[in-house]
Structure formats: structure tokens, C-alpha cells
Design a protein around this motif. Structure first.
Motif, mmCIF file in Angstrom:
data_model
loop_
_atom_site.group_PDB
_atom_site.id
_atom_site.type_symbol
_atom_site.label_atom_id
_atom_site.label_comp_id
_atom_site.label_asym_id
_atom_site.label_seq_id
_atom_site.Cartn_x
_atom_site.Cartn_y
_atom_site.Cartn_z
ATOM 1 N N LEU A 171 0.829 -1.190 0.000
ATOM 2 C CA LEU A 171 0.000 0.000 0.000
ATOM 3 C C LEU A 171 0.868 1.246 0.000
ATOM 4 C CD1 LEU A 171 -1.218 0.818 3.560
ATOM 5 C CD2 LEU A 171 -0.222 -1.425 3.115
ATOM 6 N N ALA A 172 0.296 2.331 -0.454
ATOM 7 C CA ALA A 172 0.943 3.638 -0.405
ATOM 8 C C ALA A 172 0.010 4.591 0.325
ATOM 9 C CB ALA A 172 1.241 4.148 -1.811
ATOM 10 N N VAL A 173 0.574 5.390 1.228
ATOM 11 C CA VAL A 173 -0.213 6.312 2.049
ATOM 12 C C VAL A 173 0.291 7.735 1.817
ATOM 13 C CG1 VAL A 173 -1.004 6.895 4.368
ATOM 14 C CG2 VAL A 173 -0.498 4.501 3.788
ATOM 15 N N TYR A 174 -0.596 8.598 1.361
ATOM 16 C CA TYR A 174 -0.283 10.019 1.211
ATOM 17 C C TYR A 174 -0.557 10.715 2.534
ATOM 18 C CZ TYR A 174 -1.134 14.950 0.061
ATOM 19 O OH TYR A 174 -1.132 16.316 0.051
ATOM 20 N N LEU A 175 0.453 11.443 3.025
ATOM 21 C CA LEU A 175 0.329 12.224 4.247
ATOM 22 C C LEU A 175 0.417 13.699 3.875
ATOM 23 C CD1 LEU A 175 2.797 10.171 6.502
ATOM 24 C CD2 LEU A 175 0.316 9.903 6.305
ATOM 25 N N PRO A 176 -0.485 14.536 4.366
ATOM 26 C CA PRO A 176 -0.494 15.942 3.953
ATOM 27 C C PRO A 176 0.697 16.705 4.525
ATOM 28 C CG PRO A 176 -2.052 15.605 5.731
ATOM 29 C CD PRO A 176 -1.539 14.231 5.343
ATOM 30 N N ALA A 177 1.008 17.824 3.932
ATOM 31 C CA ALA A 177 2.083 18.686 4.428
ATOM 32 C C ALA A 177 1.826 19.030 5.903
ATOM 33 C CB ALA A 177 2.151 19.962 3.597
ATOM 34 N N LEU A 208 -9.380 2.689 -4.529
ATOM 35 C CA LEU A 208 -9.182 1.428 -5.246
ATOM 36 C C LEU A 208 -8.969 1.757 -6.715
ATOM 37 C CD1 LEU A 208 -12.163 -0.538 -3.623
ATOM 38 C CD2 LEU A 208 -9.772 -0.482 -2.862
ATOM 39 N N PRO A 209 -7.728 1.710 -7.198
ATOM 40 C CA PRO A 209 -7.467 2.060 -8.598
ATOM 41 C C PRO A 209 -7.936 0.965 -9.537
ATOM 42 C CG PRO A 209 -5.456 1.293 -7.562
ATOM 43 C CD PRO A 209 -6.501 1.329 -6.482
ATOM 44 N N SER A 210 -7.989 1.279 -10.813
ATOM 45 C CA SER A 210 -8.290 0.252 -11.803
ATOM 46 C C SER A 210 -7.219 -0.828 -11.741
ATOM 47 C CB SER A 210 -8.325 0.856 -13.208
ATOM 48 O OG SER A 210 -8.301 -0.165 -14.185
ATOM 49 N N PRO A 211 -7.602 -2.106 -11.734
ATOM 50 C CA PRO A 211 -6.595 -3.177 -11.692
ATOM 51 C C PRO A 211 -5.786 -3.284 -12.980
ATOM 52 C CG PRO A 211 -8.780 -4.104 -11.958
ATOM 53 C CD PRO A 211 -8.961 -2.638 -11.687
ATOM 54 N N PHE A 212 -6.174 -2.530 -14.020
ATOM 55 C CA PHE A 212 -5.361 -2.482 -15.232
ATOM 56 C C PHE A 212 -4.070 -1.695 -14.996
ATOM 57 C CE2 PHE A 212 -9.642 -2.830 -17.489
ATOM 58 C CZ PHE A 212 -9.526 -4.204 -17.629
ATOM 59 N N ASP A 213 -4.045 -0.916 -13.912
ATOM 60 C CA ASP A 213 -2.864 -0.128 -13.566
ATOM 61 C C ASP A 213 -2.233 -0.687 -12.297
ATOM 62 O OD1 ASP A 213 -3.409 1.776 -15.624
ATOM 63 O OD2 ASP A 213 -4.925 2.686 -14.323
ATOM 64 N N ASN A 214 -0.937 -0.510 -12.147
ATOM 65 C CA ASN A 214 -0.293 -0.780 -10.876
ATOM 66 C C ASN A 214 -0.911 0.111 -9.803
ATOM 67 O OD1 ASN A 214 1.974 0.103 -8.810
ATOM 68 N ND2 ASN A 214 2.583 -1.911 -9.592
ATOM 69 N N PHE A 215 -1.018 -0.381 -8.581
ATOM 70 C CA PHE A 215 -1.709 0.382 -7.540
ATOM 71 C C PHE A 215 -1.034 1.727 -7.265
ATOM 72 C CE2 PHE A 215 1.661 -1.266 -4.987
ATOM 73 C CZ PHE A 215 1.764 -0.455 -3.861
ATOM 74 N N ARG A 216 0.262 1.849 -7.578
ATOM 75 C CA ARG A 216 0.982 3.103 -7.374
ATOM 76 C C ARG A 216 0.984 3.987 -8.612
ATOM 77 N NH1 ARG A 216 5.196 4.647 -3.644
ATOM 78 N NH2 ARG A 216 5.853 5.825 -5.467
ATOM 79 N N ALA A 217 0.376 3.529 -9.704
ATOM 80 C CA ALA A 217 0.462 4.275 -10.966
ATOM 81 C C ALA A 217 -0.092 5.686 -10.846
ATOM 82 C CB ALA A 217 -0.268 3.519 -12.076
ATOM 83 N N ILE A 218 -1.111 5.879 -10.021
ATOM 84 C CA ILE A 218 -1.664 7.228 -9.892
ATOM 85 C C ILE A 218 -0.619 8.202 -9.354
ATOM 86 C CG2 ILE A 218 -4.050 6.453 -9.658
ATOM 87 C CD1 ILE A 218 -3.771 6.978 -6.624
ATOM 88 N N PHE A 219 0.302 7.717 -8.538
ATOM 89 C CA PHE A 219 1.386 8.556 -8.028
ATOM 90 C C PHE A 219 2.596 8.557 -8.961
ATOM 91 C CE2 PHE A 219 -0.830 7.407 -4.031
ATOM 92 C CZ PHE A 219 -1.170 8.691 -3.619
#
Length: 358
Positions: free
Chosen positions: A59-65, A80-91
Motif C-alpha cells: 500500500l501507499a499512504v499520502y500524508l499531507p504537508a 481502489l485504482p483500476s486493476p489495469f494499472d499498478n496500484f501506485r500508478a496514480i502517483f
């Protein structure tokens, strides 16, 4: 006198323009940046998986400034991202961190945590359900992931401060989790969900049943895109751990070139899979949500998705379930959602600002 008035107007216009420009620091390159933290969970829910699902879920966790220098607690959005992409692809390739930073800086949403997790099987989507073939994905989410995040990060650990969202198959999962676990997730936003109900095409007409029946390994079904997707659907919703190598009961067969439907298995599939089939059972849960919204792209080349989302909003209305449903002009896609003016920033994050407790 006229010249003097024009000079005054010009002066006022200059001051107005300077005021507008000085009031836009959130759009500069100097906005405060959050941080991204990578973690792993050794899950107990996939030890009996028949298809080799790894028990290590990333998992990846975004923490705010300002997170590290504060004792404040924050609401959480699970994505929950599209499974066609790696779960970190949005980042990694879609700019999600910059979008979240900017939305917080310009006041679109207050500071929050954002969690994305790998929920895929070797064939793609887990469909976010407990399955005797693929493992217990619901249990992983509600019994392991959410408690882990609450224990290891400063969250507001209540359903009122916990939202869930997703894209495409992930949008399906977001609605499903909201249906079944409103005590965990109080607000739900689904971007272009699929699997919401019957489409234009007959369900069993899409996969290649000859290919699947002749398969000796999972790799054999990967030769056909629809067969790969539907194998994952069948493994999730009509699993049979005693039927290797695909581990599901077939809802149809090809006999002398004709498609023959097994009515009992098809009934199980429809009742377990389609979100619209679950509405009656979980209507009270859906009514208890603080907010529910889903959208879809009008120009999706697969008309099943458009048609079934129309049907889903109509059925929700029939049960008196308050929700928002929006058809927008364009096509669906992760990168479009995460652009600077994409739907995550313009629609999803304002929705959670309104419905989460900060």
C-alpha cells in the motif's frame, strides 16, 4: 472630466488585477508538499488461495504537508485504482500527489490521508469479495487494512471520517464496500464503475468458453482479454475450489457451436456479482451513508457501462436511496481523472470535503 474618470478606472483595474494575482498562491509551484509512505501487510486472508495470491499486500499512504510536525488526526480516503494499472500508478505516472497537494493548498478540501492498496489477483481484479478460489478480500480490507492504517497513522478512526473511492473496477469495489460496510466507510465515490448491472450484451456472450474449458493453466486464459476478465469475475462470484485449474463453476458451455446456459449457476452469478442485484438486500445500509456518488463517461465505447449505470441510478431511486449520479461528456481514463482539472480535483475531492468529518 472624462479623461480623469478613465484614469481612475484604469487605476482600479490595475489594483484589481494585482489583487487577483496576489490571492492565488495555491496555484504556484511553491505550495506545501505532502509525502508518500510505502508499507506492506502480511495478510492471513490469502493463505488458502487456489491461484497463488501473494499474502504480502502493498500500500501507499499520502500524508499531507505538516503531518510530521503535528499531533492532529485526519480523515482518510481509501482509493481502489483500476486493476489495469499498478496500484501506485496514480502517483508514479498520473500526478496524484501534486493534485492532492494543490487541492489542499487552494482549500478544495481540508488535510486528509489518502490510501491506495494492491487488491489484484494474478488475473487482475479481485472484485473485492471473499472467495474460496482467490482469498478473502473483504476480510483483508475491513479486518486488516483499515485497522492497520488506524493503528499506524493519526487518523480519525470513525466511519464519519472515513471514505472510500475507486476507479472502473475499483469504483465497483467502492460501492460494494459502502453497501456492505457502512459502519466502516461513511461516504462513497465511484469513478466510472463497471459491474453495476446488466448491460446491452448478454453476460455469457463475451468470454470464450471453449478457451476457458480447455485451459490447463491460468496463462491459457490470458490469450483473450474478455476471457481473462470473466475468469476473474467467475473466480470471485461463483468459485469452486474443487475445480482446477480455474476454480469456478461454468455458467455456460458451447455445445455444437451453441451457447447453453446453466440457469442455476447463472442465477448465482447474477445475484452475487451485479451491484443492482444487491440493492434490495443492502438498501438500509446504503440509506445510512453520509454521501454516495458515482459518475460515468458518455462516450465509453463499451455501451454496457453507460446503460448499466443508467439502470443503477434508476434502481437506487426506486428504493428511495439518496445519491448523486452524473454522466459527463467524454471518455473514461485514469490520467484524465488525475489531470490538473480532472474529476478527482473538481468532483471527487469536493464531494469528500462536504461529506467527511474533519
Amino acid at each position: 472630466m472624462l479623461a480623469t474618470s478613465k484614469q481612475v478606472l484604469r487605476t482600479l483595474a490595475v489594483f484589481f488585477l494585482l489583487g487577483v494575482l496576489s490571492a492565488r498562491p495555491a496555484f504556484s509551484a511553491d505550495i506545501a508538499k505532502g509525502q508518500l509512505v510505502d508499507r506492506e501487510i502480511q495478510s492471513k486472508n490469502f493463505t488458502q488461495s487456489k491461484i497463488g495470491v501473494s499474502p504480502v499486500r502493498r500500500l501507499a499512504v499520502y500524508l499531507p504537508a505538516g503531518y510530521d510536525g503535528s499531533q492532529k488526526r485526519y480523515p482518510v480516503i481509501y482509493f481502489l485504482p483500476s486493476p489495469f494499472d499498478n496500484f501506485r500508478a496514480i502517483f508514479d505516472s498520473m500526478g496524484a500527489q501534486a493534485v492532492l497537494d494543490r487541492a489542499i493548498a487552494d482549500g478544495t478540501i481540508g488535510k486528509f490521508l489518502f490510501v491506495t492498496v494492491d487488491m489484484t489477483t494474478p488475473l487482475g481484479s479481485s472484485w473485492y469479495v471473499n472467495s474460496s478460489a482467490t482469498g478473502n478480500w473483504e476480510d483483508f480490507m475491513v479486518q486488516e487494512l483499515v485497522p492497520y492504517v488506524d493503528a499506524n497513522f493519526r487518523t480519525l478512526p470513525t466511519r464519519d471520517s472515513r471514505g472510500i473511492a475507486g476507479h472502473f473496477m475499483g469504483g465497483y469495489g467502492a460501492i460494494r464496500f459502502g453497501m456492505k460496510y457502512p459502519q466502516i466507510f461513511g461516504s462513497v465515490y465511484a469513478l466510472h464503475p463497471v459491474g453495476t448491472g446488466s448491460g446491452v450484451k448478454v453476460l455469457a456472450s463475451l468470454p470464450n468458453f471453449e478457451l476457458m474449458e480447455q485451459a490447463k493453466t491460468l496463462d491459457d486464459v490470458r490469450k483473450d482479454g474478455y476471457s481473462t476478465i470473466f475468469t476473474s469475475i467467475f473466480q470471485a462470484h461463483i468459485p469452486n475450489p474443487d475445480k482446477p485449474p480455474l476454480y469456478f463453476d461454468f455458467p455456460a458451455h458451447r455445445v455444437a457451436g451453441e451457447l447453453v446456459i446453466d440457469a442455476k449457476v447463472m442465477d448465482r452469478l447474477r445475484e452475487n456479482f451485479f451491484l443492482e442485484s444487491l440493492i434490495g438486500k443492502y438498501a438500509d445500509n446504503l440509506k445510512s451513508l453520509r454521501g454516495l456518488k458515482f459518475d460515468w463517461a458518455r462516450s465509453d465505447s463499451n455501451w454496457d457501462h453507460v446503460y448499466s449505470n443508467h439502470a443503477l441510478t434508476h434502481k437506487l431511486n426506486e428504493y428511495g436511496i439518496v445519491h448523486e449520479a452524473e454522466e459527463y461528456n467524454g471518455t473514461w481514463g485514469g490520467e484524465a481523472n488525475w489531470s490538473a482539472e480532472g474529476r478527482v480535483r473538481t468532483d471527487l475531492l469536493p464531494f469528500f470535503q462536504e461529506h467527511l468529518v474533519f
